[in-house]
Motif scaffolding. Structure first.
Motif, PDB file in Angstrom:
ATOM      1  N   GLN A   7      36.765  44.715  46.804  1.00 14.90           N
ATOM      2  CA  GLN A   7      35.225  44.449  46.702  1.00 14.90           C
ATOM      3  C   GLN A   7      34.484  45.781  46.912  1.00 14.90           C
ATOM      4  OE1 GLN A   7      35.782  41.406  45.575  1.00 14.90           O
ATOM      5  NE2 GLN A   7      34.035  40.893  46.408  1.00 14.90           N
ATOM      6  N   ASN A  10      34.409  47.019  43.437  1.00 12.76           N
ATOM      7  CA  ASN A  10      33.482  46.217  42.826  1.00 12.76           C
ATOM      8  C   ASN A  10      32.042  46.532  42.928  1.00 12.76           C
ATOM      9  OD1 ASN A  10      35.459  45.059  41.297  1.00 12.76           O
ATOM     10  ND2 ASN A  10      35.439  43.084  42.903  1.00 12.76           N
ATOM     11  N   GLY A  11      31.939  46.855  44.454  1.00  9.50           N
ATOM     12  CA  GLY A  11      30.482  47.055  44.969  1.00  9.50           C
ATOM     13  C   GLY A  11      29.807  48.260  44.356  1.00  9.50           C
ATOM     14  N   LEU A  14      29.042  47.888  40.877  1.00  6.53           N
ATOM     15  CA  LEU A  14      27.822  47.091  40.695  1.00  6.53           C
ATOM     16  C   LEU A  14      26.599  47.889  41.130  1.00  6.53           C
ATOM     17  CD1 LEU A  14      26.685  44.350  39.890  1.00  6.53           C
ATOM     18  CD2 LEU A  14      27.152  43.672  42.310  1.00  6.53           C
ATOM     19  N   ALA A 262      28.875  42.693  46.886  1.00  3.50           N
ATOM     20  CA  ALA A 262      30.183  42.571  46.696  1.00  3.50           C
ATOM     21  C   ALA A 262      31.143  42.184  47.984  1.00  3.50           C
ATOM     22  CB  ALA A 262      30.772  43.845  46.006  1.00  3.50           C
ATOM     23  N   SER A 265      30.222  38.665  48.860  1.00  7.78           N
ATOM     24  CA  SER A 265      30.736  37.522  47.980  1.00  7.78           C
ATOM     25  C   SER A 265      32.292  37.344  48.179  1.00  7.78           C
ATOM     26  CB  SER A 265      30.553  37.896  46.674  1.00  7.78           C
ATOM     27  OG  SER A 265      31.034  39.025  46.076  1.00  7.78           O
ATOM     28  N   SER A 278      31.413  32.277  46.135  1.00  6.63           N
ATOM     29  CA  SER A 278      30.982  33.390  45.675  1.00  6.63           C
ATOM     30  C   SER A 278      29.845  33.458  44.878  1.00  6.63           C
ATOM     31  CB  SER A 278      32.204  34.119  45.156  1.00  6.63           C
ATOM     32  OG  SER A 278      32.577  33.390  44.213  1.00  6.63           O
ATOM     33  N   THR A 281      26.288  34.609  45.653  1.00  8.81           N
ATOM     34  CA  THR A 281      26.170  36.142  46.136  1.00  8.81           C
ATOM     35  C   THR A 281      24.639  36.595  45.772  1.00  8.81           C
ATOM     36  OG1 THR A 281      27.027  38.222  45.459  1.00  8.81           O
ATOM     37  CG2 THR A 281      26.881  36.783  43.619  1.00  8.81           C
TER      38      THR A 281
END
Length: 309
Positions: A7, A10-11, A14, A262, A265, A278, A281
């Motif tokens: 995560q 992913n964060g 993003l 992220a 979620s 999720s 989010t």
């Protein structure tokens, strides 16, 4: 820990996209005190233009390496978006520069709707699959994975931020931008052309938004005429979160917002006993904004732009 590491990756991906778009908001606001709500639609136009170019090149030149097609599509899309944003500033915002603040704000919202409608007419309203041009084999990092596309996103963001900071801090244009942000009338007396600086700011913002749009489309695999609304809104949230008018604040706000979204979620289901999933989010962006504005109205890093009459 594996979920947390995944995560975080992913964060960061993003958040880097949010940061690039947030820089466009904060640069324009810092110089002319305008929130350009059509900025998310510039992202959308850049992504859709790149999609059209990629599809055309794949049909015309089969066998061309994907990374070459992606670079060419990105460059052409940046030029198209820069011309679009330059035109928007000259036609829609410049005549209203000395008007009450509400007039350009409403104009920006109207321009956003206009661009969405034109994109829907030109590109049709259906979702379009964005071609995958890079290898899809993921790279293992601990217990998490990162794709070549995500590596490209993080690398391109780092390069874009480095180039922008160099331009702002060490070039003649950057000095002119800082002078205009401080006081456009005094800057004009010192030989700076505020109109030229403002146009350059819109062009730079368009290039950053297009890079973010192409990265967003590459990461999620689809494009559509409304795709710029939510990233644009969240990027604006990130700019306010970090301190609108502050370039470092936009970057910090974007990355922190991406990480919060992220990680939230990934754990929202466990934290709420399965009540929220999720797909909720998006609420994190606005919960964070409310909390930050309540505790620190100027944002995390405050606003360095001087107030002007």
């Amino acid at each position: 820990m594996d979920i947390l590491l995944q995560q975080i990756i992913n964060g960061l991906v993003l958040g880097s996209m949010y940061a690039l778009v947030a820089l466009g908001y904060t640069m324009v606001y810092g110089i002319i005190n305008l929130i350009n709500f059509a900025h998310g639609e510039v992202l959308m136009v850049g992504a859709l233009t790149s999609w059209a170019i990629i599809v055309a090149m794949q049909e015309a030149m089969p066998g061309t390496p994907g990374w070459i097609i992606l670079i060419l599509a990105l460059v052409i899309s940046c030029v198209v978006a820069a011309v679009l944003n330059f035109t928007i500033e000259k036609v829609a915002y410049r005549p209203l520069r000395n008007s009450p603040k509400l007039a350009p704000l409403i104009t920006a919202i109207g321009m956003s709707i206009l661009l969405q409608t034109l994109a829907m007419i030109i590109f049709k309203p259906n979702y379009k699959p964005y071609p995958s041009l890079l290898p899809t084999t993921p790279v293992q990092i601990g217990g998490a994975v990162i794709t070549p596309t995500q590596i490209m996103i993080l690398s391109l963001t780092a390069v874009s931020l480095a180039v922008l900071m160099y331009v702002v801090n060490y070039t003649r244009l950057g000095r002119a931008m800082r002078a205009t942000a401080e006081n456009p009338r005094v800057a004009a007396l010192m030989g700076v052309r505020p109109d030229t600086v403002i146009s350059a700011t819109f062009i730079i913002g368009a290039v950053l938004a297009t890079i973010a749009g192409v990265m967003y489309a590459s990461n999620y695999g689809t494009v559509q005429h409304t795709m710029g609304f939510l990233p644009g809104l969240k990027a604006f949230t990130a700019a306010v979160f970090g301190g609108i008018g502050n370039l470092a604040g936009a970057v910090v706000g974007g990355i922190l917002l991406g990480l919060i979204e992220a990680i939230g979620s990934g754990y929202i289901g466990a934290l709420t006993g399965g009540v929220l999933g999720s797909h909720y989010t998006d609420i994190f962006a606005f919960i964070v904004l409310i909390v930050i504005l309540t505790l620190r109205p100027s944002g995390l890093l405050g606003e360095r732009v001087a107030d002007r009459a």
